[in-house]
Design an enzyme around this catalytic site. Structure first.
Site, PDB file in Angstrom:
ATOM      1  N   LYS A   1       0.808  -1.227   0.000  1.00 27.45           N
ATOM      2  CA  LYS A   1       0.000   0.000   0.000  1.00 27.45           C
ATOM      3  C   LYS A   1       0.837   1.271   0.000  1.00 27.45           C
ATOM      4  CE  LYS A   1      -4.429  -1.709   1.116  1.00 27.45           C
ATOM      5  NZ  LYS A   1      -5.727  -1.543   1.670  1.00 27.45           N
TER       6      LYS A   1
ATOM      7  N   LYS B   1      -6.875  -9.580  -6.749  1.00 28.65           N
ATOM      8  CA  LYS B   1      -8.123  -9.912  -6.058  1.00 28.65           C
ATOM      9  C   LYS B   1      -9.192  -8.851  -6.358  1.00 28.65           C
ATOM     10  CE  LYS B   1      -7.899  -7.718  -1.558  1.00 28.65           C
ATOM     11  NZ  LYS B   1      -8.482  -7.760  -0.268  1.00 28.65           N
TER      12      LYS B   1
ATOM     13  N   LYS C   1     -12.379  -3.202  -3.632  1.00 25.72           N
ATOM     14  CA  LYS C   1     -13.158  -1.964  -3.676  1.00 25.72           C
ATOM     15  C   LYS C   1     -12.366  -0.859  -4.354  1.00 25.72           C
ATOM     16  CE  LYS C   1     -14.729  -2.788   0.976  1.00 25.72           C
ATOM     17  NZ  LYS C   1     -13.480  -2.637   1.729  1.00 25.72           N
TER      18      LYS C   1
HETATM   19  N1  AQP Z   1     -11.568 -10.482  -3.391  1.00 28.85           N
HETATM   20  C1  AQP Z   1     -11.847 -11.009  -2.223  1.00 28.85           C
HETATM   21  N2  AQP Z   1     -12.132 -12.325  -2.103  1.00 28.85           N
HETATM   22  C2  AQP Z   1     -12.430 -12.857  -0.899  1.00 28.85           C
HETATM   23  N3  AQP Z   1     -12.488 -12.153   0.247  1.00 28.85           N
HETATM   24  C3  AQP Z   1     -12.224 -10.839   0.176  1.00 28.85           C
HETATM   25  N4  AQP Z   1     -12.181  -9.859   1.103  1.00 28.85           N
HETATM   26  C4  AQP Z   1     -11.867  -8.681   0.513  1.00 28.85           C
HETATM   27  N5  AQP Z   1     -11.687  -8.863  -0.806  1.00 28.85           N
HETATM   28  C5  AQP Z   1     -11.890 -10.197  -1.051  1.00 28.85           C
HETATM   29  C6  AQP Z   1     -12.461 -10.075   2.528  1.00 28.85           C
HETATM   30  O1  AQP Z   1     -13.382  -9.090   2.967  1.00 28.85           O
HETATM   31  C7  AQP Z   1     -13.110  -8.758   4.321  1.00 28.85           C
HETATM   32  C8  AQP Z   1     -13.053  -7.264   4.528  1.00 28.85           C
HETATM   33  O2  AQP Z   1     -12.196  -6.639   3.644  1.00 28.85           O
HETATM   34  P1  AQP Z   1     -11.815  -5.113   3.865  1.00 28.85           P
HETATM   35  O3  AQP Z   1     -12.752  -4.247   3.164  1.00 28.85           O
HETATM   36  O4  AQP Z   1     -11.639  -4.797   5.293  1.00 28.85           O
HETATM   37  O5  AQP Z   1     -10.392  -5.036   3.260  1.00 28.85           O
HETATM   38  P2  AQP Z   1      -9.743  -5.605   1.983  1.00 28.85           P
HETATM   39  O6  AQP Z   1      -9.502  -7.063   2.148  1.00 28.85           O
HETATM   40  O7  AQP Z   1      -8.552  -4.730   1.750  1.00 28.85           O
HETATM   41  O8  AQP Z   1     -10.848  -5.398   0.845  1.00 28.85           O
HETATM   42  P3  AQP Z   1     -10.765  -4.519  -0.433  1.00 28.85           P
HETATM   43  O9  AQP Z   1     -12.019  -4.620  -1.188  1.00 28.85           O
HETATM   44  O10 AQP Z   1      -9.510  -4.837  -1.205  1.00 28.85           O
HETATM   45  O11 AQP Z   1     -10.688  -3.071   0.186  1.00 28.85           O
HETATM   46  P4  AQP Z   1      -9.760  -1.858  -0.200  1.00 28.85           P
HETATM   47  O12 AQP Z   1      -9.773  -1.791  -1.702  1.00 28.85           O
HETATM   48  O13 AQP Z   1     -10.403  -0.693   0.453  1.00 28.85           O
HETATM   49  O14 AQP Z   1      -8.399  -2.162   0.374  1.00 28.85           O
HETATM   50  C9  AQP Z   1     -11.809  -9.449   4.704  1.00 28.85           C
HETATM   51  O15 AQP Z   1     -12.150 -10.593   5.467  1.00 28.85           O
HETATM   52  C10 AQP Z   1     -11.215  -9.846   3.386  1.00 28.85           C
HETATM   53  O16 AQP Z   1     -10.409 -11.019   3.474  1.00 28.85           O
END
Ligand code: AQP
Length: 330
Positions: free
Chosen positions: A112, A195, A198
């Protein structure tokens, strides 16, 4: 006493299908035989810049999604992290027993901070794992559902808890990982190496839980596939199709074998068309409930108030002990 489980999602946008399959859907099962706290972790979200107005809306949307997906507030505590100030207080204290070298080794920080360069990365992003440790340790959490990407942070939380206990006396429960089901990591529909996320700049790679039927159909029909045709589950050789099959499997309940048999001799087009309808039908009721909460948020606020009070009572009790152990206050 049943195991206590803590987990959360950052309010960086409306949740997506990856969040649902990889987290929320599994939490709905976990809550049947565990005591659970499901937080909206806004203090984590601000470790990278957020639009304040949007984040507030996202916070409510995440709470609404929890309810719409079947998290039951009668069983599980749903609350906003920043409304329980003890998270930040404990994170500060844990930061004093966390080593710079340990934080420097975290791959999420490396990833990040890559964009703007390490020099410009915020202290909050660097200290993220200390806050995550606080989230978990504050409630004597014994089990944490984690995907592979969060394993390193959980391992560090265990190290921090052991170190604190050694230095100040038994205070924290050492949390265990609740490993999520195989194949629950959902990849971008546009790039099977990344992956679903968001913050992905390509919006067409991510199915948001409030996407309407048309948007879902378009995203799935435009999803990348692999060369060679044939609907087979071979993550190494066919990462894109295997990812679509993973979604199909989780939302239809069909095994990979059953899906392969169903599409024997058929092309990607037939498979994608059916998958699109499965996703549309599955997410339709969730989106409707989400829209209802957006129009009438009264019930949502009630759930969040009750969740905050319950979480706060638990957190206050723990912090009293922590302050005493460390020697803070009079
Ligand atoms: N692509 C994914 N497949 C499976 N599980 C996922 N999670 C996130 N993306 C996937 C799971 O969702 C939970 C919460 O995620 P988060 O929003 O706290 O953070 P993250 O994992 O960083 O998700 P994003 O969408 O990638 O957010 P941003 O873009 O804001 O950093 C966790 O249990 C995660 O494993």
């Amino acid at each position: 006493m049943k195991d206590l489980v803590f987990s959360g999602i950052k309010p960086t946008s409306v949740p997506h299908l990856g969040n649902y399959i990889g987290a929320i859907k599994q939490w709905v099962d976990i809550q049947k035989n565990h005591r659970c706290l499901f937080s909206i972790v806004d203090l984590h979200a601000i470790t990278v810049p957020q639009d304040p107005k949007e984040m507030r809306q996202n916070t409510l949307d995440i709470a609404a999604t929890y309810l719409a997906c079947g998290i039951d507030p009668a069983r599980s505590t749903i609350y906003i992290q920043s409304e329980v100030a003890e998270h930040a207080e404990l994170a500060w204290i844990l930061g004093t027993v966390t080593k710079m070298g340990e934080l420097e080794r975290m791959t999420q920080f490396k990833d990040k901070s890559q964009k703007g360069g390490r020099e410009r990365a915020g202290l909050g992003l660097f200290a993220y794992p200390a806050l995550m440790a606080a989230d978990i340790l504050l409630y004597d959490t014994s089990a944490v559902p984690v995907g592979e990407d969060q394993m390193q942070h959980l391992e560090l939380a265990r190290v921090i808890a052991r170190r604190f206990n050694q230095e100040f006396g038994e205070t924290f429960v050492i949390p265990q990982a609740l490993i999520q089901k195989h194949g629950s990591r959902i990849m971008s529909l546009q790039d099977a190496d990344k992956k679903m996320s968001k913050s992905d700049e390509s919006k067409s790679g991510t199915i948001m839980l409030d996407d309407d039927a048309d948007a879902i159909r378009k995203k799935i029909m435009r999803a990348v596939t692999d060369t060679g045709g044939g609907v087979y589950f071979e993550p190494e050789k066919k990462p894109a199709v295997s990812n679509l099959m993973t979604i199909y499997h989780h939302l239809s309940g069909k095994t990979m074998k059953e899906i392969e048999t169903l599409y024997e001799g058929k092309g990607y087009g037939d498979f994608k068309k059916d998958l699109a309808e499965i996703v549309v039908d599955y997410l339709g009721p969730i989106r409707e409930k989400l829209e209802t909460f957006r129009r009438e948020p009264g019930e949502l606020h009630k759930v969040l108030d009750a969740g905050r009070d319950k979480a706060k009572a638990m957190a206050e009790a723990k912090m009293e002990l922590v302050r005493e152990r460390v020697g803070l206050g009079r």
